[in-house]
Motif scaffolding. Structure first.
Motif, PDB file in Angstrom:
ATOM      1  N   ILE A   1       9.551  14.985 -10.435  1.00  0.00           N
ATOM      2  CA  ILE A   1      10.787  15.202 -11.194  1.00  0.00           C
ATOM      3  C   ILE A   1      10.512  15.015 -12.689  1.00  0.00           C
ATOM      4  O   ILE A   1      10.938  15.828 -13.519  1.00  0.00           O
ATOM      5  N   ASN A   2       9.764  13.971 -13.031  1.00  0.00           N
ATOM      6  CA  ASN A   2       9.457  13.701 -14.444  1.00  0.00           C
ATOM      7  C   ASN A   2       8.676  14.858 -15.077  1.00  0.00           C
ATOM      8  O   ASN A   2       8.926  15.245 -16.210  1.00  0.00           O
ATOM      9  N   CYS A   3       7.710  15.392 -14.313  1.00  0.00           N
ATOM     10  CA  CYS A   3       6.851  16.469 -14.853  1.00  0.00           C
ATOM     11  C   CYS A   3       7.466  17.855 -14.648  1.00  0.00           C
ATOM     12  O   CYS A   3       6.910  18.856 -15.115  1.00  0.00           O
ATOM     13  N   LYS A   4       8.578  17.914 -13.883  1.00  0.00           N
ATOM     14  CA  LYS A   4       9.189  19.202 -13.514  1.00  0.00           C
ATOM     15  C   LYS A   4       8.159  20.135 -12.875  1.00  0.00           C
ATOM     16  O   LYS A   4       8.171  21.353 -13.063  1.00  0.00           O
ATOM     17  N   ASN A   5       7.258  19.539 -12.132  1.00  0.00           N
ATOM     18  CA  ASN A   5       6.209  20.320 -11.448  1.00  0.00           C
ATOM     19  C   ASN A   5       6.359  20.060  -9.945  1.00  0.00           C
ATOM     20  O   ASN A   5       5.990  18.997  -9.459  1.00  0.00           O
ATOM     21  N   PHE A   6       6.948  21.043  -9.251  1.00  0.00           N
ATOM     22  CA  PHE A   6       7.337  20.795  -7.864  1.00  0.00           C
ATOM     23  C   PHE A   6       6.394  21.474  -6.875  1.00  0.00           C
ATOM     24  O   PHE A   6       6.120  22.662  -6.996  1.00  0.00           O
ATOM     25  N   PHE A   7       5.893  20.690  -5.940  1.00  0.00           N
ATOM     26  CA  PHE A   7       4.999  21.243  -4.918  1.00  0.00           C
ATOM     27  C   PHE A   7       5.127  20.405  -3.653  1.00  0.00           C
ATOM     28  O   PHE A   7       5.599  19.259  -3.684  1.00  0.00           O
ATOM     29  N   ILE A   8       4.695  21.009  -2.517  1.00  0.00           N
ATOM     30  CA  ILE A   8       4.747  20.291  -1.249  1.00  0.00           C
ATOM     31  C   ILE A   8       3.531  19.368  -1.196  1.00  0.00           C
ATOM     32  O   ILE A   8       2.399  19.821  -1.347  1.00  0.00           O
ATOM     33  N   LYS A   9       3.795  18.092  -0.990  1.00  0.00           N
ATOM     34  CA  LYS A   9       2.673  17.150  -0.882  1.00  0.00           C
ATOM     35  C   LYS A   9       2.725  16.491   0.487  1.00  0.00           C
ATOM     36  O   LYS A   9       3.802  16.115   0.955  1.00  0.00           O
ATOM     37  N   ASN A  10       1.578  16.399   1.105  1.00  0.00           N
ATOM     38  CA  ASN A  10       1.504  15.783   2.433  1.00  0.00           C
ATOM     39  C   ASN A  10       0.885  14.387   2.316  1.00  0.00           C
ATOM     40  O   ASN A  10      -0.311  14.242   2.169  1.00  0.00           O
ATOM     41  N   ASN A  11       1.744  13.385   2.360  1.00  0.00           N
ATOM     42  CA  ASN A  11       1.253  11.995   2.306  1.00  0.00           C
ATOM     43  C   ASN A  11       1.078  11.387   3.696  1.00  0.00           C
ATOM     44  O   ASN A  11       0.907  10.176   3.821  1.00  0.00           O
ATOM     45  N   TYR A  12       1.168  12.219   4.715  1.00  0.00           N
ATOM     46  CA  TYR A  12       1.063  11.716   6.097  1.00  0.00           C
ATOM     47  C   TYR A  12      -0.074  12.449   6.808  1.00  0.00           C
ATOM     48  O   TYR A  12       0.023  12.807   7.976  1.00  0.00           O
ATOM     49  N   GLY A  13      -1.157  12.658   6.034  1.00  0.00           N
ATOM     50  CA  GLY A  13      -2.295  13.436   6.541  1.00  0.00           C
ATOM     51  C   GLY A  13      -2.954  12.842   7.777  1.00  0.00           C
ATOM     52  O   GLY A  13      -3.654  13.547   8.503  1.00  0.00           O
ATOM     53  N   ARG A  14      -2.717  11.560   8.023  1.00  0.00           N
ATOM     54  CA  ARG A  14      -3.342  10.951   9.212  1.00  0.00           C
ATOM     55  C   ARG A  14      -2.720  11.478  10.506  1.00  0.00           C
ATOM     56  O   ARG A  14      -3.268  11.280  11.582  1.00  0.00           O
ATOM     57  N   VAL A  15      -1.564  12.132  10.386  1.00  0.00           N
ATOM     58  CA  VAL A  15      -0.889  12.656  11.581  1.00  0.00           C
ATOM     59  C   VAL A  15      -0.539  14.149  11.439  1.00  0.00           C
ATOM     60  O   VAL A  15      -0.538  14.890  12.412  1.00  0.00           O
ATOM     61  N   VAL A  16      -0.265  14.584  10.213  1.00  0.00           N
ATOM     62  CA  VAL A  16       0.238  15.944   9.973  1.00  0.00           C
ATOM     63  C   VAL A  16      -0.839  16.804   9.327  1.00  0.00           C
ATOM     64  O   VAL A  16      -1.467  16.382   8.356  1.00  0.00           O
ATOM     65  N   ASN A  17      -1.046  18.031   9.878  1.00  0.00           N
ATOM     66  CA  ASN A  17      -1.912  18.979   9.170  1.00  0.00           C
ATOM     67  C   ASN A  17      -1.052  20.076   8.547  1.00  0.00           C
ATOM     68  O   ASN A  17       0.153  20.135   8.790  1.00  0.00           O
ATOM     69  N   SER A  18      -1.663  20.928   7.762  1.00  0.00           N
ATOM     70  CA  SER A  18      -0.850  21.863   6.974  1.00  0.00           C
ATOM     71  C   SER A  18      -0.196  22.956   7.819  1.00  0.00           C
ATOM     72  O   SER A  18       0.863  23.469   7.474  1.00  0.00           O
ATOM     73  N   ILE A  19      -0.803  23.324   8.943  1.00  0.00           N
ATOM     74  CA  ILE A  19      -0.277  24.477   9.698  1.00  0.00           C
ATOM     75  C   ILE A  19       0.675  24.093  10.836  1.00  0.00           C
ATOM     76  O   ILE A  19       1.391  24.935  11.362  1.00  0.00           O
ATOM     77  N   GLY A  20       0.674  22.842  11.236  1.00  0.00           N
ATOM     78  CA  GLY A  20       1.553  22.424  12.324  1.00  0.00           C
ATOM     79  C   GLY A  20       0.860  22.525  13.675  1.00  0.00           C
ATOM     80  O   GLY A  20      -0.339  22.761  13.758  1.00  0.00           O
ATOM     81  N   ASN A  21       1.629  22.334  14.724  1.00  0.00           N
ATOM     82  CA  ASN A  21       1.082  22.319  16.084  1.00  0.00           C
ATOM     83  C   ASN A  21       1.419  23.640  16.775  1.00  0.00           C
ATOM     84  O   ASN A  21       2.496  23.801  17.364  1.00  0.00           O
TER      85      ASN A  21
END
Lengths: 81, 361
Positions: free
Chosen positions: B237-257
């Motif tokens: 929000i501060n940088c007004k730079n919006f992107f999807i970030k995955n902070n749960y990489g130990r369980v979630v991958n980018s493409i899903g199941n």
């Protein structure tokens, strides 16, 4: 409802459709039907309503913690890595 | 499990909080919404709301599947049991949800209706010897849970089992996220994205969020997970730079199941669904495909949801849309408590009202 519990695989059926997980000392049967990854004994899986939904990735957990530690600028707190 | 304990480390929590306070701009209000009941519960349980700067506001959204099921859909379960001598298999969360006449499934069970609590759809198969009576699995859930119902159907179909039916009240997330993003009154700057829904969907589900210049961070359920993601949202929000970030990489991958999603696709197709407090949302639910219609309890027992969205006086709908905090409902803590709940947000262990009542008053 979307609660998941991490369990350690302690048994896997011959046809690889079922396993037994140890969740905090409790043994539970878990279906491997929708698990996309290959698993072996000792792996941790995320369990939701009786199904293993994802293999847990210890290296990724380390990555996340490492990224967090980049915020550490040497103040007076001690982090056990 | 050591992996989990590290995500509860008090020193890391302290570090993250220090950075949150350091990076929060005092002239801004940061509205952050969680859309997962398990996040709602974690935020309340770990007291996270009270640890944050005053101008970082956490708002609960429509993240609890039992809560978002409209009253008319809930009443279908009561209608099923009123007119049919069947076994209803339900998740425990449903037992205390009141029907329109004020009675819940515990009351019906006490009156002799055959209701069984299951913790997995596959538990339903243990009723094989009683299937002559007819066993109806009441299927509720979002993307995380939907594949489990598909898994049950897979077994029923493959083994050619008779007497099992599914009442499909399942819902999907993209459509409700669109509704939230369209809502002019709701001013949300960033989303804590649901960790276990993301296991199934991957990251693409959140593209509409960042297209609207709002933060989207996939988050786990431990205090470190949640605080780290709040810090990331503040930074975006501060940088007004919006992107999807995955902070749960130990369980979630980018493409899903894809395996799980394939099974859902095999047995279900999208269908309109009615949400508490919102109404009908196009293609936001599931229905069993034509080929397997013989398993559809609504077809077999002629069940139709009324258009009743919620119980009179109950403001669950407003709570679910993030319009009000639970304590702004006139019933909260007086007429409506976890022991004697009026609306599902107080019934479900993941409901915003229940979490708020238990940990935050």
């Amino acid at each position: 409802m979307c609660l998941g519990l991490p369990g350690k695989l302690v048994e896997i059926s011959d046809d690889k459709t079922f396993g037994i997980v140890d969740i905090a000392g409790t043994k539970r049967e878990v279906s491997l039907m929708i698990l996309p990854e290959e698993v072996e004994l000792g792996d941790y899986v995320m369990v939701h309503v009786g199904f293993a939904i994802s293999k847990m990735d210890e290296a990724q957990a380390e990555e996340t913690l490492k990224a967090i530690m980049e915020y550490y600028d040497g103040d007076d707190i001690e982090i056990q890595g | 499990m050591e992996m989990i304990s590290r995500f509860r480390d008090k020193d890391i929590v302290k570090l993250l909080l220090e950075n949150i306070f350091k990076e929060t701009e005092t002239d801004k209000i940061y509205n952050i919404m969680e859309v997962c009941g398990t996040h709602t519960m974690s935020i309340s349980r770990f007291g996270i709301r009270g640890l944050l700067p005053k101008n970082v506001r956490l708002i609960s959204g429509p993240g609890c599947p039992v809560c978002v099921t409209s009253q008319g859909e809930i009443d279908m379960i009561f209608e099923l049991l009123k007119y049919n001598d069947v076994i209803a298999a339900v998740y425990g969360d449903l037992m205390k949800v009141p029907g329109s006449d004020g009675r819940n499934l515990l009351d019906l069970k006490a009156e002799g209706k055959d209701i069984r609590v299951v913790i997995s759809p596959l538990d339903v198969l243990k009723l094989k010897n009683e299937q002559k009576k007819g066993v109806v699995f009441i299927s509720i859930g979002f993307e995380t849970t939907n594949p489990a119902t598909a898994g049950l159907i897979e077994v029923i179909v493959n083994q050619g089992l008779d007497g099992f039916y599914i009442l499909t009240l399942n819902k999907t997330m993209p459509e409700i996220i669109d509704i939230l993003l369209e809502d002019k009154e709701l001013n949300v700057d960033g989303f804590l994205c649901p960790g276990h829904v993301s296991v199934m969907t991957g990251e693409s589900l959140y593209l509409p969020i960042i297209k609207r210049n709002k933060a989207a961070v996939i988050t786990g359920f431990e205090p470190v997970d949640i605080l780290y993601s709040i810090l990331d949202i503040i930074r975006q929000i501060n940088c007004k730079n919006f992107f999807i970030k995955n902070n749960y990489g130990r369980v979630v991958n980018s493409i899903g199941n894809e395996k799980a999603n394939g099974l859902v696709y095999k047995y279900f197709e999208p269908a309109d669904s009615i949400w508490r407090g919102v109404g009908t949302i196009k293609n936001s639910g599931l229905k069993i495909r034509e080929q397997y219609k013989y398993l559809d309890a609504s077809e077999r027992f002629g069940l139709h949801p009324s258009d009743k969205l919620e119980i009179d006086g109950c403001k669950c709908g407003e709570v679910l849309k993030g319009k009000i905090l639970p304590n702004k409902c006139n019933l909260f803590g007086l007429m409506c408590t976890p022991e004697n709940p009026v609306g599902p947000c107080m019934v479900s262990s993941e409901g915003a009202c229940a979490a708020y009542y238990k940990y935050e008053i």
